[in-house]
Design an enzyme around this catalytic site. Structure first.
Site, PDB file in Angstrom:
ATOM      1  N   ASP A 213       0.854  -1.194   0.000  1.00 39.49           N
ATOM      2  CA  ASP A 213       0.000   0.000   0.000  1.00 39.49           C
ATOM      3  C   ASP A 213       0.890   1.243   0.000  1.00 39.49           C
ATOM      4  O   ASP A 213       1.749   1.390   0.876  1.00 39.49           O
ATOM      5  CB  ASP A 213      -0.879  -0.028   1.256  1.00 39.49           C
ATOM      6  N   GLU A 239      -0.796  -0.687  -4.465  1.00 43.58           N
ATOM      7  CA  GLU A 239      -2.040   0.052  -4.218  1.00 43.58           C
ATOM      8  C   GLU A 239      -1.801   1.534  -3.993  1.00 43.58           C
ATOM      9  O   GLU A 239      -0.870   1.923  -3.307  1.00 43.58           O
ATOM     10  CB  GLU A 239      -2.691  -0.575  -2.970  1.00 43.58           C
ATOM     11  N   GLU A 266      -9.549   4.160  -2.452  1.00 44.08           N
ATOM     12  CA  GLU A 266     -10.104   4.517  -1.138  1.00 44.08           C
ATOM     13  C   GLU A 266     -10.274   6.020  -0.954  1.00 44.08           C
ATOM     14  O   GLU A 266     -11.111   6.439  -0.161  1.00 44.08           O
ATOM     15  CB  GLU A 266      -9.255   3.924  -0.007  1.00 44.08           C
ATOM     16  N   ASP A 289     -14.232   3.171  -0.268  1.00 43.33           N
ATOM     17  CA  ASP A 289     -14.491   3.091   1.175  1.00 43.33           C
ATOM     18  C   ASP A 289     -15.966   3.415   1.396  1.00 43.33           C
ATOM     19  O   ASP A 289     -16.428   4.507   1.043  1.00 43.33           O
ATOM     20  CB  ASP A 289     -13.611   4.083   1.932  1.00 43.33           C
ATOM     21  N   HIS A 316     -12.283  -0.821   0.804  1.00 40.52           N
ATOM     22  CA  HIS A 316     -11.247  -0.354   1.731  1.00 40.52           C
ATOM     23  C   HIS A 316     -11.732  -0.606   3.163  1.00 40.52           C
ATOM     24  O   HIS A 316     -12.803  -0.124   3.559  1.00 40.52           O
ATOM     25  CB  HIS A 316     -10.997   1.145   1.511  1.00 40.52           C
ATOM     26  N   GLU A 338     -10.754  -6.478   3.279  1.00 45.95           N
ATOM     27  CA  GLU A 338      -9.576  -5.933   3.964  1.00 45.95           C
ATOM     28  C   GLU A 338      -9.821  -5.817   5.467  1.00 45.95           C
ATOM     29  O   GLU A 338     -10.848  -5.294   5.905  1.00 45.95           O
ATOM     30  CB  GLU A 338      -9.231  -4.530   3.433  1.00 45.95           C
TER      31      GLU A 338
END
Ligand code: MG
Length: 388
Positions: A213, A239, A266, A289, A316, A338
């Site tokens: 990430d 990501e 996200e 998200d 997310h 996640e």
């Protein structure tokens, strides 16, 4: 059934007692440097807490004519609470509570003069999730049933964070590292990033997936250079390497790294940027998200667009709250969930202070509660008006 009231609330729940089991060491979040969009400013580079806002959570309670209410949370404190209380609530009270698409469209259009993406889309998320909770409670059914039912009984879960040994012990078979360094750290940072991934591959072996990430910290050149360095370690995906506004940059990374699975989303708000990512085929995995993008209604639209293009969606942070768990189990193209693990190694996940109604991930899998709405049971005494 019409909406009688929309209240914006603050959680004032008595502090939970804390875990029974002592931690073995502090969680990675306490100290780890994470590359981020502000890393270029030395005075705040060391830790994200030096520049992130200290806004608290916002809760939305929507009450129907018969007294049934839905409850949901979103983020970013006073500005979001003000958008809901000052602007959305007065126009939505009196509307049909179950007409969620209509209400979503009203909020989307009402927020045009000051911009829908960002704080307004977070406000839309809070209202939308409370409406879905209300719809479930009015009908006495879990939200996943309102969406057509479960497509799977459990979702494969991955752990996000840098306490990798602990995630292996918890049974996770996929882990996502927060990348510590970025362009300002030069060749030294590139080496350190590679060492982290190499150490992780050594620790997890070949039967566990690793992802990276990058939290909006890079540019195209650095993304390409780092990905090429890390190619031997077989990352499942990288990501959020760019700031979300840079659509052309995402397309450029896609062209320069045709072999690398790419993920982002996200910090993108409303379904529209996702539609553009899909049309340009800029990434493989979309990561909205549910608390920021515009709620469940927006995430469902994104999932349906993505599915028609043969792409995958992984919410997310969707594995560690009922909102994400209900949607993930009901969408055919949401195979993974996640689980951000910010709690300390050694403390069992059942002792962590999740939103009530959350079933913690177990042995690397996520399930969902079967209560009405999102199955969140919180006494109203835990809340107070956001604006007293
Ligand atoms: Mg991320």
């Amino acid at each position: 059934m019409r909406i009688k009231a929309i209240d914006v609330l603050r959680l004032k729940r008595p502090a939970p007692k804390g875990p029974r089991t002592p931690a073995r060491r502090p969680a990675w979040t306490q100290d780890a440097e994470v590359a981020n969009p502000m890393s270029r400013f030395p005075e705040v580079k060391r830790h994200r807490s030096l520049w992130l806002p200290r806004w608290e959570g916002v809760w939305v309670k929507i009450t129907a004519e018969d007294g049934t209410y839905g409850l949901a949370s979103c983020s970013f404190g006073r500005p979001v609470a003000a958008i809901i209380a000052d602007h959305f609530a007065p126009l939505l009270v009196g509307q049909e509570a179950l007409a969620i698409e209509r209400l979503w469209d009203m909020m989307f259009r009402m927020s045009k003069p000051y911009g829908t993406v960002g704080l307004a889309s977070v406000a839309i998320s809070g209202v939308d999730l409370a409406l879905w909770d209300l719809a479930g409670k009015i009908q006495g059914r879990p939200v996943y049933e309102l969406l057509g039912g479960k497509v799977r009984d459990r979702a494969f879960a991955y752990a996000t964070g840098n306490d990798i040994d602990w995630y292996l012990e918890l049974g996770f078979k996929a882990v996502k590292l927060a990348c510590p360094y970025g362009p300002v750290d030069g060749l030294w940072g590139l080496d350190e990033n590679e060492k982290l991934v190499a150490r992780t591959r050594e620790l997890v072996g070949d039967d566990v997936e690793i992802m990276l990430d990058c939290y909006m910290a890079f540019d195209v050149e650095y993304t390409v250079r780092l990905a090429e360095r890390l190619r031997p370690y077989g990352l499942k995906w990288i990501e959020e390497y760019l700031i979300p506004e840079d659509l052309d940059g995402h397309v450029a990374v896609r062209q320069r790294l045709p072999w690398q699975t790419l993920a982002t989303g996200e910090h993108m708000y409303t379904p529209w940027p996702f539609q553009q990512l899909i049309t340009r085929r800029a990434v493989d995995i979309l990561q909205p998200d549910i608390h920021w993008v515009g709620g469940l209604t927006a995430c469902r639209r994104i999932a349906e667009m993505a599915d028609s293009a043969g792409l995958t969606v992984m919410l997310h942070g969707g594995g560690t709250h009922p909102y994400g768990q209900h949607l993930t189990l009901a969408m055919p193209n949401m195979p993974w969930a996640e689980c951000f693990i910010g709690s300390a190694p050694g403390v069992p996940l059942v002792e962590v202070d999740w939103t009530p109604g959350t079933i913690p991930p177990r042995d690397g899998w996520v399930t969902v509660n079967d209560g009405p709405g999102f199955g969140i049971d919180m006494p109203l005494e835990w809340f107070e008006p956001f604006f007293a």
